[in-house]
Design a protein around this motif. Structure first.
Motif, short mmCIF file in Angstrom:
data_model
loop_
_atom_site.label_atom_id
_atom_site.label_comp_id
_atom_site.label_asym_id
_atom_site.label_seq_id
_atom_site.Cartn_x
_atom_site.Cartn_y
_atom_site.Cartn_z
N TYR A 239 0.83 -1.21 0.00
CA TYR A 239 0.00 0.00 0.00
C TYR A 239 0.86 1.25 0.00
O TYR A 239 0.62 2.19 -0.78
N HIS A 243 1.34 4.27 -2.94
CA HIS A 243 0.62 5.49 -2.59
C HIS A 243 1.07 6.65 -3.49
O HIS A 243 2.26 6.78 -3.78
N HIS A 318 -2.47 10.43 7.57
CA HIS A 318 -3.22 9.91 6.43
C HIS A 318 -4.31 8.95 6.93
O HIS A 318 -4.10 8.19 7.87
N GLU A 320 -7.08 5.96 5.57
CA GLU A 320 -7.50 5.06 4.50
C GLU A 320 -8.78 4.34 4.96
O GLU A 320 -8.76 3.62 5.96
N ASP A 322 -10.62 2.18 3.04
CA ASP A 322 -10.81 0.88 2.39
C ASP A 322 -10.53 -0.24 3.39
O ASP A 322 -9.39 -0.38 3.86
#
Length: 560
Positions: A239, A243, A318, A320, A322
């Protein structure tokens, strides 16, 4: 079958329970069922992390091969829903300890598994004697209880309690009737005599909870080792490398899971070669079974507001959303140098400097403007209404467990009746302050307040009530309140703080008891929750009962 000989275990060592060349540990269970933890290899490794076998049958002298798992005949085991717990233990040991990983996470899992087995054994062994004492204690209260019910016209309930106490020693059935009696007394404006009787009932329940907790606590160990975990290494590496912000070749040197947390996992991740992240970051991810039902996205947005205000927190990097990457949404935060000096209940290294630093940080937090704080509703809800809705939700959550407790019922009744107290000062509250969520800098000041998943707009008394148990280990409570007030905090009434001291323990007790139900139903497999539901639940029950006794005392007034 050779009889087992149980010997006490030294701290940090596996217990030897019978004289044998293989130094195996055997847990005898009802129905000729037994659980065998077999350390393989050199005896010198057993104090660190042995490999285990779990085997069962009618011959505990059999020695299975290292790494083999055999299923005991558990069909006849019904005490404390042992079947599901042993199934969980088998699964955890199988997936975690083979092949033997060289990190502390496996030691933690192994110790949790042994604690679960030891806790079940202790509860099974002591339950008959403790239940008999509790039944006898309630029988002694019968004259005062039936008299109080008769005065309120509850003749049928009074007669039912008398008949149940005189016919057979069925504690669960008697306790159900005691719950009805407690509700009848509390709902009809209890006088001094009734209040004394309620306190006596709470005393019986507390003595029972303390006896069970002491029996379990004598056999289990508390593991505070940091647990290394590698199951997120590859997906997180992929990931980060893909990015859009990454211009370099980011790799992960190490991942260490920080223990604790019932709904989120927290990792310290050491990076190399990233163009947009520092060499160390914190990663928080939601667990698949989120016992608290909190949102990582709301936590992240709250932290942005708090960080901008200059409070000691980790800067959010950050988010995320998902859930397919790490098994749930996750976020990256600043890593801050500091040490954890205790857990949710205890302070290992008390410091007045740290206490006064926390008073200052809490006063600053509670004074922040609330207009930019994210909430789950379109407009802020009055603390009294917010709390009433929360209590209703958690009462139903408790009732779903099927556990009968006069103290828990009374706790919910009292808290609901006291909700109007809460509509005073309003501010941003953290809702889970304790040493488990605090980092201490080398100079003794607060380096960072962690874990903002439950933060909300509410009554600051909640943070003061939650932090009370930590604060009194750092400096006298009145001194802490004076420091909080001197930094601009508004000191709530004593009863407001007591409200949240009680709610803190009741909230924990309800969540862990509910986790026990879902674990037994096979709907969750969190080994930490499983251990808490066996080894922690009675300690929390005793705290709820003791706090209620304190609150119901006539001398407990709203004065500071």
């Amino acid at each position: 079958m050779r009889r087992s000989r149980r010997l006490r275990r030294s701290p940090g060592r596996w217990r030897r329970v019978r004289d044998s060349s293989d130094d195996g540990s055997i847990l005898d269970l009802p129905g000729d069922t037994w659980l065998k933890f077999h350390p393989a290899g050199d005896q010198r490794t057993t104090r660190h992390l042995p490999e285990f076998c779990i085997a069962g049958g009618d011959d505990p002298e059999s020695k299975p091969h290292a790494g083999q798992i055999l299923s005991p005949p558990l069909e006849s085991v019904t005490v404390d829903n042992v079947h599901r717990y042993l199934e969980l233990v088998r699964t955890q040991l199988a997936t975690t300890l083979w092949p033997l990983p060289e990190h502390a996470h496996a030691r933690t899992v192994a110790q949790h598994c042994i604690d679960i087995a030891d806790g079940i054994a202790a509860r099974t062994r002591t339950a008959p004697e403790i239940d008999a004492k509790t039944f006898a204690a309630y029988t002694n209260l019968l004259p005062e209880l039936t008299d109080a019910l008769d005065r309120r016209g509850r003749i049928e309930l009074s007669r039912a309690i008398t008949e149940r106490a005189q016919t057979e020693a069925d504690l669960p059935a008697l306790r159900t009737l005691i719950c009805d009696a407690v509700q009848a007394l509390f709902s009809s404006s209890p006088d001094t005599t009734d209040t004394t009787l309620l306190i006596d009932i709470l005393r019986v329940e507390r003595e029972t909870s303390q006896a069970i907790h002491e029996a379990v606590n004598r056999t289990v160990e508390t593991s505070e080792a940091t647990s290394e975990q590698t199951d997120v290494h590859d997906p997180l590496t992929t990931y980060l490398q893909r990015h859009p912000h990454e211009q370099g070749q980011c790799t992960i040197d190490a991942i260490t899971e920080i223990p604790g947390g019932y709904s989120k996992k927290t990792y310290l991740v050491e990076l190399h070669g990233s163009s947009w992240l520092p060499d160390r970051v914190i990663v928080r991810s939601e667990k698949q079974f989120n016992v608290l039902g909190t949102s990582l996205e709301t936590e992240y947005l709250t932290l942005q507001v708090v960080a901008d205000a200059g409070l000691p927190v980790a800067t959010p990097y950050h988010l995320e959303t998902d859930p397919t990457i790490l098994g749930g949404p996750f976020a990256l935060f600043q890593w801050i140098e500091g040490s954890i000096i205790g857990d949710i209940d205890t302070v290992r290294a008390p410091s007045e400097t740290f206490g006064r630093s926390m008073a200052r940080a809490m006063a600053q937090l509670h004074s922040l403007p609330t207009t930019d704080v994210p909430t789950s509703t379109e407009a802020p809800v009055a603390p009294s209404r917010q709390m009433a809705e929360l209590l209703d939700t958690y009462r139903r959550k408790w009732e779903s467990t099927g556990i009968v407790s006069p103290a828990v019922q009374l706790a919910y009744d009292w808290l609901e009746s006291a909700c109007p107290l809460l509509d005073g000062h309003i501010g941003l509250v953290h809702c889970d302050l304790g040493c488990h969520n605090l980092l201490v800098a080398p100079d003794g000041e607060v380096a960072a307040i962690l874990d903002w998943e439950m933060a909300k707009i509410g009554n600051p008394a909640q943070d003061l009530g939650y932090f009370y148990y930590t604060a009194v280990q750092l400096l006298p409570w009145d001194d802490f309140l004076a420091a909080y007030e001197a930094e601009g905090g508004t000191v709530p009434s004593r009863l407001e703080i007591s409200f949240f001291r009680l709610w803190r323990e009741l909230w924990r007790l309800t969540n862990i008891s509910h986790a026990k139900r879902v674990i037994e139903a096979g709907e969750a497999d969190d080994i930490g929750l499983a251990r808490a539901s066996i080894c922690k639940v009675d300690e929390l029950a005793a705290r709820v009962e003791g706090l209620l006794m304190e609150i119901l005392q006539p001398a407990h007034t709203p004065a500071r």
